[in-house]
Write a protein that holds these residues in place. Structure first.
Motif, short mmCIF file in Angstrom:
data_model
loop_
_atom_site.label_atom_id
_atom_site.label_comp_id
_atom_site.label_asym_id
_atom_site.label_seq_id
_atom_site.Cartn_x
_atom_site.Cartn_y
_atom_site.Cartn_z
N PRO A 135 0.83 -1.22 0.00
CA PRO A 135 0.00 0.00 0.00
C PRO A 135 0.86 1.27 0.00
N GLU A 136 0.24 2.39 -0.34
CA GLU A 136 0.93 3.66 -0.38
C GLU A 136 0.72 4.41 0.92
N SER A 137 1.75 5.15 1.30
CA SER A 137 1.63 5.98 2.50
C SER A 137 0.64 7.12 2.25
N GLY A 138 -0.06 7.54 3.32
CA GLY A 138 -0.96 8.67 3.23
C GLY A 138 -2.34 8.34 2.71
N VAL A 139 -2.55 7.08 2.35
CA VAL A 139 -3.87 6.66 1.85
C VAL A 139 -4.55 5.83 2.94
N PRO A 140 -5.78 6.20 3.34
CA PRO A 140 -6.48 5.42 4.38
C PRO A 140 -6.60 3.95 3.97
N LEU A 141 -6.28 3.06 4.88
CA LEU A 141 -6.27 1.63 4.56
C LEU A 141 -7.34 0.89 5.35
N GLY A 142 -7.82 -0.19 4.75
CA GLY A 142 -8.70 -1.09 5.47
C GLY A 142 -7.89 -1.93 6.44
N ASN A 143 -8.56 -2.81 7.16
CA ASN A 143 -7.88 -3.62 8.17
C ASN A 143 -7.02 -4.73 7.59
N ARG A 144 -7.26 -5.05 6.31
CA ARG A 144 -6.47 -6.10 5.66
C ARG A 144 -5.99 -5.59 4.30
N PRO A 145 -5.05 -4.62 4.29
CA PRO A 145 -4.61 -4.03 3.02
C PRO A 145 -3.75 -4.99 2.21
N THR A 146 -3.97 -5.03 0.91
CA THR A 146 -3.16 -5.86 0.03
C THR A 146 -1.79 -5.22 -0.17
N ALA A 147 -0.76 -6.03 -0.08
CA ALA A 147 0.60 -5.58 -0.33
C ALA A 147 1.06 -6.16 -1.66
N SER A 148 1.83 -5.40 -2.41
CA SER A 148 2.33 -5.88 -3.70
C SER A 148 3.60 -5.14 -4.08
N GLY A 149 4.32 -5.69 -5.05
CA GLY A 149 5.55 -5.07 -5.51
C GLY A 149 6.29 -6.00 -6.45
N THR A 150 7.61 -5.85 -6.49
CA THR A 150 8.45 -6.69 -7.34
C THR A 150 9.63 -7.21 -6.55
N ALA A 151 10.17 -8.34 -7.00
CA ALA A 151 11.33 -8.96 -6.36
C ALA A 151 12.00 -9.86 -7.38
N TYR A 152 13.13 -10.42 -7.01
CA TYR A 152 13.83 -11.34 -7.91
C TYR A 152 12.92 -12.53 -8.20
N PRO A 153 12.74 -12.92 -9.48
CA PRO A 153 11.85 -14.03 -9.82
C PRO A 153 12.16 -15.29 -9.02
N GLY A 154 11.14 -15.87 -8.42
CA GLY A 154 11.28 -17.09 -7.64
C GLY A 154 11.60 -16.87 -6.18
N ALA A 155 11.86 -15.63 -5.78
CA ALA A 155 12.18 -15.36 -4.38
C ALA A 155 10.90 -15.39 -3.54
N ARG A 156 11.02 -15.86 -2.32
CA ARG A 156 9.91 -15.84 -1.37
C ARG A 156 9.90 -14.48 -0.70
N VAL A 157 8.76 -13.80 -0.73
CA VAL A 157 8.64 -12.46 -0.17
C VAL A 157 7.73 -12.50 1.04
N THR A 158 8.20 -11.95 2.15
CA THR A 158 7.42 -11.86 3.38
C THR A 158 7.27 -10.40 3.77
N VAL A 159 6.05 -9.99 4.08
CA VAL A 159 5.78 -8.63 4.54
C VAL A 159 5.61 -8.67 6.04
N SER A 160 6.33 -7.79 6.75
CA SER A 160 6.28 -7.73 8.21
C SER A 160 5.88 -6.34 8.66
N ASP A 161 5.30 -6.27 9.89
CA ASP A 161 4.93 -4.97 10.43
C ASP A 161 6.07 -4.41 11.29
N GLN A 162 5.82 -3.30 11.96
CA GLN A 162 6.87 -2.62 12.72
C GLN A 162 7.38 -3.44 13.91
N ASP A 163 6.61 -4.42 14.35
CA ASP A 163 7.03 -5.27 15.46
C ASP A 163 7.68 -6.57 14.98
N GLY A 164 7.85 -6.69 13.66
CA GLY A 164 8.46 -7.90 13.13
C GLY A 164 7.50 -9.04 12.91
#
Length: 255
Positions: free
Chosen positions: A170-199
């Protein structure tokens, strides 16, 4: 997008650093392996560089008999890689890269006690098709006197890392729902994990052939300010994105 200027330290960086301790001439017992024990220590170190990027292999001062004018320090690039630069600007040394990029050397031109102070950087380029997590064998460091006789030798372990993933939503400054979708790009085949400020893990996905990934939390995120960060992992190496500041739901009302 207003991204936080603070990003957690990534395991992989665009430019890694290698430091080597000097010892008297002897067998290079760890040219392509792990660090030798102290009693066998020769020129040695390690660096991790993502595919298609440059990394700095940096050797440090000699702790042995001083070598004079005309002595030289040479780095032979590991298989598939090339040496692209010798950026040292200190007086008393001349750097030169071989025409084919297979090696580079510094030569002492006027230093009173060459190699005993300072550090000596070599820029090594990892090929774009190198597989993350693999080790490029054959990186060699050699110190020779003015007559060309080897006085110390060893190796450097060059590991192929991962480029840092991108967390575009999600983008900063935009009101988010309780379950915001995260997306982006990474090296093909890499496992991507999104974490919050507490890890805490928020969600995860595997980057496709085009590098795209997307995931949504399986539970509600706490309401209020938070930070999200994506970490990509593949073959034992990893890299992290910048953190982004987000606000989920309605922030708590001040008393």
């Amino acid at each position: 997008m207003n991204r936080s200027s603070k990003a957690a330290a990534a395991v992989v960086t665009a430019a890694g650093f290698l430091t080597g301790g000097w010892a008297a001439a002897g067998p290079a017992s760890a040219v392509d392996g792990g660090a030798p024990p102290p009693r066998d220590r020769v020129l040695w170190g390690s660096v991790t560089v993502p595919p298609g990027r440059d990394g700095i292999v940096e050797a440090s001062g000699l702790s042995g008999p001083a070598l004079g004018f005309g002595s030289s320090l040479t780095l032979v690039a590991p298989a598939g890689a090339k040496v692209t630069g010798v950026p040292l600007t200190a007086a008393g040394y001349r750097g030169e890269v071989a025409a084919d990029g297979r090696s580079a050397a510094y030569t002492a031109t006027s230093a009173e006690s060459p190699w005993q102070t300072g550090t000596f950087p070599f820029v090594v380029a990892v090929p774009a098709d190198a597989v993350p997590g693999t080790r490029l064998d054959g990186c060699v460091l050699r110190l020779a006197d003015a007559g060309g006789a080897e006085r110390a030798s060893g190796g450097c372990q060059v590991t192929v890392g991962l480029p840092s993933p991108v967390l575009s939503r999600p983008e900063s400054g935009v009101p988010l729902g309780n379950r915001p979708t995260a997306s982006g790009t990474a090296y093909p085949g890499a496992r991507v994990t999104v974490s919050d400020q507490d890890g805490n893990e928020v969600c995860g996905d595997t980057a496709g052939a085009d590098g795209a990934w997307s995931c949504a939390p399986g539970r509600d995120l706490p309401a209020g300010a938070n930070r999200l960060q994506a970490t990509a992992t593949m073959n034992g190496v990893s890299a992290s994105s910048e953190q982004i500041q987000v606000s989920v739901g309605s922030p708590p009302t001040e008393a």
